[in-house]
Scaffold this active site. Structure first.
Site, PDB file in Angstrom:
ATOM      1  CG  ASP A   7      39.805  39.639  49.676  1.00 60.01           C
ATOM      2  OD1 ASP A   7      38.865  38.573  49.974  1.00 60.01           O
ATOM      3  OD2 ASP A   7      40.693  39.268  48.951  1.00 60.01           O
ATOM      4  CD  GLU A  66      34.755  37.948  49.448  1.00 66.64           C
ATOM      5  OE1 GLU A  66      34.171  37.726  48.224  1.00 66.64           O
ATOM      6  OE2 GLU A  66      35.998  37.837  49.449  1.00 66.64           O
ATOM      7  CG  ASP A 138      44.801  39.231  47.523  1.00 64.81           C
ATOM      8  OD1 ASP A 138      43.805  38.536  47.552  1.00 64.81           O
ATOM      9  OD2 ASP A 138      45.922  38.927  47.105  1.00 64.81           O
TER      10      ASP A 138
END
Length: 179
Positions: A7, A66, A138
């Site tokens: 991420d 992502e 996160d």
């Protein structure tokens, strides 16, 4: 085989490692690369070095990350893109395949709803992986990204669909499902 989920962030980059040698993904590790006290070029170098260290330690077979989403602040989106780029280049330089998933697609794969909240994603990550506690936000997002890729490997979603996955109808044909 292990999947490294990332991420990306210009201040905090989350990571999650899952073992997918069985149909049920198994938690291996998660955490954050924290980058607050440096200028952007130094933070990007730290992201690259941090991802390289994780790759060296865990030896993942694939990386999932992502995709960039457009925010209201173009400067933030550019910094996020640069952080993503540092992580992708590191993985590519280590010979790893990199798979990208959009935020809605990740939420759909993990919670069943493309509009899920961060808290819902975090809750499902804990439930699906059977974790004792909740990882930092996160790190939970990175684990959700790795879970999304694990689902994709099993054919439970289609990489190209935005927020959807493939389902089989009775007649044996495939269709895209979009909530």
């Amino acid at each position: 085989m292990l999947i490294l989920g990332i991420d990306p962030g210009s201040r905090i980059t989350g990571y999650g490692v899952l073992d997918v040698t069985t149909p049920q993904p198994r938690y291996v590790a998660s955490g954050c690369i924290r980058l607050q006290d440096a200028d952007l070029p130094q933070r990007l170098a730290r992201i690259y070095a941090g991802i390289a260290e994780l790759i060296g330690e865990y030896r993942p077979g694939e990386v999932a990350i992502e995709q960039v989403f457009m925010s209201k602040n173009p400067d933030s989106a550019l910094k996020l893109g640069q952080a993503r780029g540092a992580a992708i280049v590191c993985a590519a330089n280590h010979g790893l395949a990199v798979h990208e998933y959009g935020p809605r697609q990740i939420k759909q794969a993990v919670t069943g709803s493309g509009g899920a909240t961060k808290a819902q994603v975090q809750h499902m990550v804990v439930a699906v992986l059977g974790l004792d506690g909740s990882p930092q936000a996160d790190a939970a997002d990175a684990l959700a990204i790795a879970l999304t890729h694990a689902h994709a490997r099993l054919g439970l979603l289609t990489q190209g669909s935005f927020g959807g996955h493939r389902t089989r109808r009775r007649g044996g044909s495939w269709r895209d499902y979009r909530p």
